[in-house]
Scaffold this active site. Structure first.
Site, PDB file in Angstrom:
ATOM      1  N   GLU A 172      25.470  19.973  48.249  1.00 25.22           N
ATOM      2  CA  GLU A 172      26.894  19.732  48.504  1.00 25.22           C
ATOM      3  C   GLU A 172      27.133  18.481  49.332  1.00 25.22           C
ATOM      4  O   GLU A 172      28.151  17.802  49.164  1.00 25.22           O
ATOM      5  CB  GLU A 172      27.534  20.941  49.181  1.00 25.22           C
ATOM      6  CG  GLU A 172      27.852  22.113  48.252  1.00 25.22           C
ATOM      7  CD  GLU A 172      26.637  22.906  47.793  1.00 25.22           C
ATOM      8  OE1 GLU A 172      25.527  22.692  48.329  1.00 25.22           O
ATOM      9  OE2 GLU A 172      26.783  23.759  46.896  1.00 25.22           O
TER      10      GLU A 172
ATOM     11  N   HIS B 108      32.345  34.462  47.756  1.00 26.11           N
ATOM     12  CA  HIS B 108      32.904  33.872  46.534  1.00 26.11           C
ATOM     13  C   HIS B 108      34.411  34.109  46.492  1.00 26.11           C
ATOM     14  O   HIS B 108      34.997  34.234  45.423  1.00 26.11           O
ATOM     15  CB  HIS B 108      32.237  34.457  45.280  1.00 26.11           C
ATOM     16  CG  HIS B 108      30.796  34.078  45.130  1.00 26.11           C
ATOM     17  ND1 HIS B 108      29.791  34.715  45.813  1.00 26.11           N
ATOM     18  CD2 HIS B 108      30.191  33.110  44.389  1.00 26.11           C
ATOM     19  CE1 HIS B 108      28.623  34.165  45.495  1.00 26.11           C
ATOM     20  NE2 HIS B 108      28.826  33.198  44.635  1.00 26.11           N
TER      21      HIS B 108
END
Ligand SMILES: Cc1ncc(C[n+]2csc(CCOP(=O)(O)OP(=O)(O)O)c2C)c(N)n1
Ligand SMILES: Cc1ncc(C[n+]2csc(CCOP(=O)(O)OP(=O)(O)O)c2C)c(N)n1
Ligand SMILES: [Mg+2]
Ligand SMILES: [Mg+2]
Lengths: 327, 352, 327, 352
Positions: free
Chosen positions: A60, A129
């Site tokens: 990321e 999530h």
């Protein structure tokens, strides 16, 4: 007009901008031939090839940070973070590199890039999530933060973001991807950043929301209307900069404001908006500005009963709005 | 800590022409004298903030940058002054940044010791160690996509190689054979932390083994070795053969910043490295080869000193930024102006 | 009593807790024999050795993340982040690992650790050595966030943090390190987390602040007193949880509130506090809650004139308080 | 993608006794059958969320965990089911987590596929790839400081090795010779991304070269090779000789999760790996050595299946969490209760 899902609107925006501008490219995990875990980049690899639709390693910091470098060199990167829950891993390049490049170079370098972040709950994703995390970015000068709730706004805002000259956090609520669809124009259009949209005019009170919660608020407004409570619903769309003027105009008219968001209460976007409304429209307020948000726990526990408990929903909004209307 | 262990691996002067070798001296001595002058200015309180001296490390910085063309890019860390000025950053621009003037490249915004200059493709870095390596990797990606023949030189200290950002960047550059050269200046210390506490490896160029491209450890105080090793890596990168990691063994003579007495290191260690002064080493080479006489060198020093004093004069004549300039350059637009008089109507087609 | 600086109070807290509890250890960059870049760990390496005072590589993610693991195994790590500007590099382990370990394991694992972060401006540090960034953590359920302004509070709160069973962000304003000194007791004492402290009682209006700004507010209060404005000054000390009750009691008494912080306005802690005051003490308010903060630009531009412009200071506080008092 | 290239490097059975080899079969087949059963339950809609199958990778997970004692620690990623149950996590506890029941180890909070169990020193991981490696490294640091003779086994996929967190953790573990074994399950894919897009290196154990400790690439489908390689690494770690990185070449038979059709890979690739089914390979070994007959194995399967059904029954009988339990376990204290009736007075000695 054509009828598209929220997801398709996003894919179209990218495809059209990539056709329009050779400098636009996409990078992220699984964005290539696979088309992204939610299929937001579906078809892009086929059409534009692996040079412009880059499958990255699980990195990321690189996904965002390399975007910053490419943007500085004149490209228009779209960096995808698969889940906002993992944007924490790319936090430094977002808030310290992208957001500050222009400022720290006195305007000498710029960072025209879009960081698309998939976020949001009500999909049974559990603790990692489901997060929204807009408040990680909302307080960062130098960033633009967008949070659309309709296909039209998603497409129009994403195009504005890609064409703009600033680093933009583009928050995509994953529950909206396939759940929301709408007719949108066939032709090219954009939606200006920094402007809210009154999704439902009303007179009794102002309800301010964005993303999934905007839809819950609209549902609530229909129910409230049946008992004569006529809510004006403001879709913030842009969180940074946010459209003070539209919000204040509405609250000056109705005298009451309720802000709804999915993120936890404390330190959320709602606090800022409530503070500004109070600062700037105090004399118009017939009641304290109210907030309805997720509770102050890590978003979002997995078991269905707990997720339901966590999420602000239509019923809770109706109840809160009724109390406020009666204040 | 051991001294620089690597031997010069290439024939000195093999590719640096006589003219180049003269030019290299100019850049080397300019870096040294400018740096020492800045230190003095700081100690005299002539500018605020802090100062990171790179004295002792000039050969690595100058040698690496000398091979670059104007469209090549440098992604700097914080201790490669010689690279910036060799690439073409005017001394006055650097001085204006130290003095935080309105016409400084950063308009007085950033930090005295993190220099950037878009005009010569020198990235303006954050102070965040290693971020420049990730951003620089993205710059190399852009060069590749733009089909340009250029390369990126990304600098990093041995300390900076410990950050995860280093790993993500080099791993990605390896996959895509990006045109980038990572130049690691291993000066044995990261502030007070010795290199053997940064990693169990003793050759930081071994880091490249994790990414599938070449890594070299060289004598960073030998100007021509640095020049040639980096030039070869640049040629490989231009040819599409991907990145290289080059570890230059060197040493900073002074503290991490001017307020650091650096008493974590031994006097012996410092002495042994001063004996390997990159400037003296190169002067010896020039003497031995007869490429440049001492008289010629002295003329250059006089010229360089004049340049430096002129830069100081220019910078001191520059205006200070207005307080309100603090509000500029946050966005491409003025946030206030972006606000609409009224929100737009709901789009055709309804909402859901 | 003994007279110590803010910095010495912090060093003492660590030394005493390390003597008291073998499980306590320190890790970070330059914290070893060097004693830290600001000398906060001075003497600890000598007394406790390299096993308990660990010089780490430049690895913010490891500094925090390894602390989480050690805490889970029953240790009491104190992880030091040299500058809050680089806490972005350790953001994932702070907000996703430390903050959520207890919750995600249903209480099965815990994370008793302290993350000391050096922060703050007015020291000529420029864009990357001046940031405060408390709002990165303030909105994170699972974290405790402390921001003391006096040697007494710093020592007492740090001890509470080390002895507590939660992950604590302990923010140390670097301007206070040597600039503030005070007499503190010789004996062991703690200050409870989650409680504000009224540093100056008053009646005209409530000013809420923390860290450096608390001192600026006290200076301002002295000036205001000369013109008959009697400010009550609340030192928040704990940002999460923050002491609603003390703040609300004060505002209910004075009817007016001003919040002062160094971080930029939008998305700062002040918005939340203003929102809560308005929600819960609306009928007591004689004026809208006001905020005085850094402007919405990346903190903090380097040139002295710009830094001065950026920082809320005594003069600005006096002016704002006067206007509020006259509302 | 090539098949597992590494050969068995150790004499099979050299250190696994006959009894151990029997026990290993029990764990292996239990992992396989439990996993297949969970897949079926998910497909039948018997639990919400998602399911990450580890079928095909059981030998690596079971072989690695079999060498551990109760006070050794596992820092898991997400695809090592066999390791958790071999270490001692009860099937019912796993099932309760899948079913998100109130008495699940996570009380229904986390995510169905990230299992932890403090009772057996199994860390409850986040979904954040590679975070477990950093946290696990800190656990090893604690063991070292506590002078315990134990080790940490940290699992990671080859995809997870790309994150910077991996670098920071292994670099630190190397410096301090921490008692930790990093077990990388290279199954050639990270969701849809092939290993050759994760890194230019072809042996992920080469990553260890950047940290100065040993790295091995082994056949992850060969139970005894995994067992023995990891056991040797554990012995080294216990002896204070520091970490090891072990890459186990293996393959997941199904999609990344049960909703992924995995059509990014070729049927041939899948077939070639199914031919190297770790269960079948081990059964062949048991046949060839006569250590365990088919009849014996069938008895074990019957027993294992009964265990599994019992776990399902137990889990289904467990209560669902109350909605309000969402508010529990955020802090050690109840934030509301921590608030004082009144702020404390200013401390003695004044303020500044
Ligand atoms: C991410 C981050 N952490 C910490 C710091 C503080 N810091 C500034 S320079 C430095 C040491 C750098 O060492 P090295 O990379 O070896 O470069 P050198 O100073 O030796 O040239 C540190 C820790 C920083 N700037 N960025
Ligand atoms: C930091 C982070 N980024 C992205 C993800 C989404 N994600 C979940 S699993 C996965 C692939 C993991 O691949 P690998 O490490 O090879 O393990 P495998 O699934 O193959 O067992 C990804 C990208 C994540 N969980 N964490
Ligand atoms: Mg160094
Ligand atoms: Mg994998």
């Amino acid at each position: 007009m054509k009828n598209v899902t929220f997801l398709e609107a996003i894919t179209e925006a990218m495809a059209e901008e990539m056709r329009r501008d050779q400098r636009v490219f996409v990078m992220g995990e699984d964005v290539g031939a696979y088309g992204g875990v939610f299929k937001a980049t579906k078809g892009l690899h086929d059409e534009f090839g692996g040079e412009r639709v880059i499958d990255t390693p699980i990195s990321e910091e690189l996904i965002v940070g390399a975007g910053v470098g490419a943007a500085a060199m004149g490209m228009r990167p779209i960096s995808e973070i698969q889940f906002s829950d993992f944007a924490s891993c790319g936090f430094d390049p977002i808030v310290e590199q992208a957001a500050r490049l222009r400022y720290r170079s006195g305007g000498g370098w710029t960072c025209p890039m879009v960081i698309r972040i998939c976020c949001g709950g009500e999909i049974g994703g559990g603790l990692y999530h489901s997060q929204t995390n807009e408040n990680w970015f909302f307080g960062t000068p130098g960033l633009v933060v967008l949070a659309p709730s309709t296909p039209y706004d998603a497409k129009g805002l994403l195009k504005s973001a890609i064409r703009g000259d600033d680093p933009v956090i583009f928050l995509e609520h994953k529950k909206l991807y396939r759940w929301v669809r709408a007719d949108i124009p066939e032709d090219d259009f954009t939606v200006p950043m920094g402007r809210a949209d009154i999704k439902r005019p009303g007179t009794t009170l102002t309800i301010i929301a964005y993303q999934l919660m905007l839809h819950r608020v609209l549902e609530a407004a229909d129910i409230l209307a049946k008992s004569g409570i006529d809510a004006e619903v403001v879709d913030l769309r842009s969180l940074r900069p946010w459209d003070k003027e539209t919000v204040l105009d509405s609250v000056r008219k109705t005298g009451k404001a309720l802000i709804v968001h999915e993120s936890p209460l404390t330190g959320g976007v709602g606090g800022e908006i409530a503070a500004v409304i109070t600062e700037e429209a105090f004399e118009y307020l017939d009641a304290p500005v109210q907030r309805l948000t997720g509770p102050d726990v890590p978003p979002i526990p997995f078991a269905p009963a707990m997720e339901e408990f966590y999420m602000p929903d239509t019923r809770k909004i109706v109840a809160k709005a009724r109390t406020l209307a009666a204040y | 800590m051991a001294e620089a262990k690597a031997k010069r691996q290439t024939d000195p002067g093999m590719s640096a022409s006589k003219e180049d070798q003269k030019a290299l001296y100019y850049h080397l001595i300019r870096a040294r004298r400018f740096d020492e002058r800045c230190r003095r200015l700081f100690k005299q309180g002539r500018f605020p903030g802090t100062y990171f001296s790179a004295v002792g490390q000039e050969a690595a910085a100058v040698g690496a940058a000398f091979g670059l063309g104007p469209d090549d890019v440098i992604a700097p860390s914080h201790r490669e002054l010689g690279a910036y000025i060799t690439k073409g950053m005017p001394l006055a621009a650097l001085m204006r940044q130290l003095f935080a003037r309105a016409d400084s490249p950063d308009k007085g915004k950033s930090h005295p010791c993190h220099f950037g200059y878009p005009e010569i493709n020198l990235l303006t870095p954050a102070s965040t160690m290693t971020a420049q390596v990730v951003v620089g990797t993205g710059m190399a990606l852009a060069l590749r996509m733009q089909k340009k023949p250029n390369v990126v030189l990304a600098f990093i200290g041995e300390g900076g190689t410990s950050r995860g950002a280093f790993h993500e960047a080099l791993n990605f550059a390896g996959i895509h054979d990006l045109p980038i050269i990572y130049v690691c200046l291993n000066n044995l210390w990261a502030e007070s932390v010795p290199a053997y506490r940064q990693s169990r490896i003793t050759k930081f160029s071994d880091r490249a083994k994790a990414y599938g491209f070449a890594g070299f450890t060289i004598d960073g105080n030998d100007l021509l070795t640095v020049y040639q090793t980096v030039r070869e890596a640049i040629e490989r990168a231009r040819a599409g053969s991907g990145p290289t990691l080059i570890e230059c063994l060197t040493y900073r003579w002074y503290g991490h910043s001017e307020i650091d007495p650096a008493n974590y290191r031994s006097a012996d260690e410092l002495e042994s490295w001063k004996k390997r002064d990159p400037v003296a080493l190169y002067e010896r080479h020039l003497d031995e080869t007869g490429i440049m006489s001492q008289a010629e060198r002295e003329k250059i020093i006089t010229q360089v000193d004049a340049e430096i004093e002129e830069a100081i004069t220019l910078a001191e004549a520059s205006p200070h930024p207005e307080a309100k300039e603090a509000l500029d350059d946050v966005y491409s637009f003025s946030p206030a102006a972006n606000f609409p008089a009224r929100a737009q109507p709901t789009p055709p087609g309804g909402l859901t």
